[in-house]
Design a protein around this motif. Structure first.
Motif, PDB file in Angstrom:
ATOM      1  N   ILE A 120       0.850  -1.202   0.000  1.00 21.66           N
ATOM      2  CA  ILE A 120       0.000   0.000   0.000  1.00 21.66           C
ATOM      3  C   ILE A 120       0.886   1.254   0.000  1.00 21.66           C
ATOM      4  O   ILE A 120       0.654   2.201  -0.761  1.00 21.66           O
ATOM      5  N   ALA A 121       1.923   1.234   0.833  1.00 24.39           N
ATOM      6  CA  ALA A 121       2.828   2.389   0.897  1.00 24.39           C
ATOM      7  C   ALA A 121       3.472   2.625  -0.469  1.00 24.39           C
ATOM      8  O   ALA A 121       3.569   3.769  -0.933  1.00 24.39           O
ATOM      9  N   GLY A 122       3.908   1.550  -1.116  1.00 22.83           N
ATOM     10  CA  GLY A 122       4.511   1.665  -2.436  1.00 22.83           C
ATOM     11  C   GLY A 122       3.529   2.252  -3.440  1.00 22.83           C
ATOM     12  O   GLY A 122       3.875   3.136  -4.232  1.00 22.83           O
ATOM     13  N   ARG A 123       2.301   1.780  -3.394  1.00 21.71           N
ATOM     14  CA  ARG A 123       1.260   2.251  -4.307  1.00 21.71           C
ATOM     15  C   ARG A 123       0.998   3.735  -4.112  1.00 21.71           C
ATOM     16  O   ARG A 123       0.761   4.479  -5.056  1.00 21.71           O
ATOM     17  N   LEU A 124       1.063   4.201  -2.867  1.00 22.38           N
ATOM     18  CA  LEU A 124       0.760   5.602  -2.560  1.00 22.38           C
ATOM     19  C   LEU A 124       2.005   6.477  -2.620  1.00 22.38           C
ATOM     20  O   LEU A 124       1.943   7.675  -2.367  1.00 22.38           O
ATOM     21  N   ASP A 125       3.172   5.828  -2.918  1.00 22.04           N
ATOM     22  CA  ASP A 125       4.417   6.576  -2.993  1.00 22.04           C
ATOM     23  C   ASP A 125       4.781   7.207  -1.649  1.00 22.04           C
ATOM     24  O   ASP A 125       5.283   8.317  -1.587  1.00 22.04           O
ATOM     25  N   VAL A 126       4.484   6.480  -0.565  1.00 22.68           N
ATOM     26  CA  VAL A 126       4.817   6.951   0.775  1.00 22.68           C
ATOM     27  C   VAL A 126       6.153   6.347   1.196  1.00 22.68           C
ATOM     28  O   VAL A 126       6.322   5.133   1.152  1.00 22.68           O
ATOM     29  N   GLU A 127       7.097   7.192   1.581  1.00 26.53           N
ATOM     30  CA  GLU A 127       8.397   6.687   2.033  1.00 26.53           C
ATOM     31  C   GLU A 127       8.258   6.053   3.414  1.00 26.53           C
ATOM     32  O   GLU A 127       7.659   6.637   4.305  1.00 26.53           O
TER      33      GLU A 127
END
Length: 509
Positions: free
Chosen positions: A357-364
């Motif tokens: 999910i973090a990768g999908r949202l581009d969240v570091e």
RNA sequence: GCGCCAUUAGCUCAAUUGGCAGAGCAGCUGACUCUUAAUCAGCGGGUUCUAGGUUCAAGUCCUAGAUGGCGCACCA
């Protein structure tokens, strides 16, 4: 005075030839005063009235009205107008209250008036003696029959009609306080807030204690400490990052309602909302929980606002308003994150899934080695929900991994009874139902130790004496912590360095 | 820690394309008995953050460093 001190004083006073013009001239004025037998820094001046007293007693005088009442007042010269046979000077006290002096040839005589013109500068502390009256223009004034230098300023004041640069404000706060009303207000506002907090606790029969600043293990929070060395015991010591461990020991010992307002030190980044040393309030209440301590926190903030501002409606520097009053919103961390993502996140959601999910949202998400469920949930929550919060909000029920001192939730598996209070988008306070089971506490510390071994340099350290204390049984308790500087930020809209009287500044080269 | 911007008189700030470093306040001298960011006349005041470099010429361009601000990262 020792000869060493004299040498140091001489070294601190460079030859006047090298000084900028204005500094040199003021030193020459000081010399001239001394040469005339006048003290530049007398031991005292015969003040009879404070500036505020004169204003309160004689403020009603109408233009041109004079009295026979004689007063002695002193203050810093913030305005001066040299005329031929009549001079004006405005004195200011520490709060910014001002009073005008009028110095005329008729009342002073030729010599004293001439001396005033040559010897008095902006920034000096000046004493005036004379009758009280109002000028023809209606300005409350002292009609001086005598003036004395109370303390000669050797440096010129900055322009009082423009703000100092941000750097000058913090490097020379004493000048900022003379020049800028908002700086003076902050000092008094802060004192009022701390007083309000203390009085509120005293009304509730909380005891104020002071726990160690120097600790052998810096625990009680996740942060890197400052370290130092004690010579007598040849011991490495740390400045505390939180008072929590000691306050809980106090609760074990029967100090059942306890608070501390004092400094914490964290060896981390400094920006507009973080200072390496910051004032922290922590409070613990035996037989309370995170609900009772949340209600207490809300009252502390709202009462402080009412006490110092007279209202819970805060006006920010840009003119906008922010309401601290009334009921505050409650959000549950997992529920609000799930709602924001449009998919169910629970304490069972796997690390792999959260990373996806973090990768999908581009969240570091930071260092992969020390990632766990709790850190990922909190990171995602901050990006999806926390960053968009504005109104006062309690965010409740956190993942267990990131809260090693908080008890398991009474009904939600994998969660702990913790809230964070968000005000204007930043974290103002945090509150727990305290973890008091010494066996579970030891397991939590062991989990932190594994995180530290994996490279998490902010993992909480195990404190064996703390566990021993817990084994004597701490009553069920609620606890809270609130940043005092941040409370000031919430009440004023200013950055943290403006709320701290003398913030740390790097030395100039 | 990374990126961007800034640093010029005591203070707040200008300086066009690389071409004599300026203003307001403050200071100094003089005038003025109602000024209040007074007014009028005159005069001083600069290591342009530091160290190098390019150039006939650098506040301006280049390199490195210092300090500050903002953004990002970390944290509260």
């Amino acid at each position: 005075m020792t000869t060493e001190n004299s040498a140091a004083e001489n070294a601190a006073t460079p030859p006047t030839d090298d000084l900028p013009e204005q500094l040199r001239i003021r030193r020459e004025k000081r010399e001239r005063l001394l040469a005339q037998g006048t003290e530049a820094y007398p031991v005292g001046v015969p003040v009879t009235h404070a500036i505020t007293e004169v204003r309160a007693t004689y403020g009603h005088l109408e233009a041109g009205q004079e009295t026979d009442d004689v007063v002695g007042v002193a203050g810093r010269v913030v305005f001066i107008r040299i005329g031929g046979k009549l001079c004006f000077v405005t004195l200011q006290d520490g709060e910014g209250n001002r009073l005008q002096g009028m110095l005329s040839l008729a009342a002073l005589g030729e010599e004293a008036l001439a001396a005033f013109k040559t010897d008095v500068d902006l920034g000096d502390h000046l004493f005036l003696h004379g009758r009280v009256g109002a000028s023809r223009r209606g300005e409350l004034s002292i009609f001086a029959d005598e003036w004395r230098m109370a303390a000669k300023a050797l440096r010129p004041l900055p322009v009082l009609h423009k703000d100092l640069s941000e750097e000058a404000r913090v490097r020379q706060r004493y000048v900022d306080l003379i020049a800028r009303p908002a700086a003076r207000d902050m000092v008094r506002l802060r004192a009022g807030v701390v007083r309000s907090l203390r009085e509120n606790f005293h009304r509730r029969s909380f005891l104020e204690v002071e726990t160690p600043m120097l600790q052998t293990i810096a625990s009680g929070a996740s942060a890197r400490p400052f370290s130092t060395h004690m010579n007598a015991y040849d011991l490495e010591l740390f400045l505390r990052i939180a008072p929590e461990i000691f306050l809980k020991k106090a609760v074990v010992g029967g100090v059942e309602k306890v608070f501390e307002i004092n400094r914490n030190f964290r060896n981390e980044g400094a920006d507009s909302s973080h200072s390496p040393e910051f004032a922290m309030l922590e409070a613990y209440e035996a037989y309370g929980d995170y609900n009772t301590i949340g209600a207490l926190t809300k009252d502390l903030v709202q009462t402080a606002a009412q006490d110092v501002l007279g209202t819970t409606l805060v006006t920010l520097p840009d003119g906008s308003e922010y309401e601290l009053g009334g009921e505050w919103a409650n959000l549950r961390m997992y529920d609000s994150l799930s709602e924001s993502l449009g998919e169910e996140i629970t304490s069972d959601t796997s690390v792999e899934e959260l990373e996806k999910i973090a990768g999908r949202l581009d969240v570091e998400v930071g260092n992969k080695k020390i990632l766990n469920h709790g850190k990922l949930v909190e990171t995602l929550w901050e990006h999806r929900v926390g960053d968009h919060l504005s109104a006062p909000t309690f965010v409740r029920d956190f993942p267990v991994e990131t809260s090693p001192l908080t008890r398991d939730h009474r009904s939600e598996k994998g969660q702990v009874e913790k809230w964070d209070l968000y005000i204007r988008g930043f974290e103002l306070a945090t509150g727990y139902s305290e973890l008091v089971d010494p066996v579970v506490q030891r397991q939590r510390f062991e989990a932190q130790a594994r995180m530290a071994a994996a490279g998490d340099d902010e993992a909480m350290l195990l404190d064996e004496d703390f566990l021993t204390a817990m084994e004597f049984a701490m009553p069920p308790s609620g606890g809270m912590g609130m940043g005092i500087d941040r409370l000031l930020m919430a009440l004023t809209g200013q950055g943290i360095r403006e709320t701290i009287l003398f913030p740390l500044v790097k030395p100039q080269a």
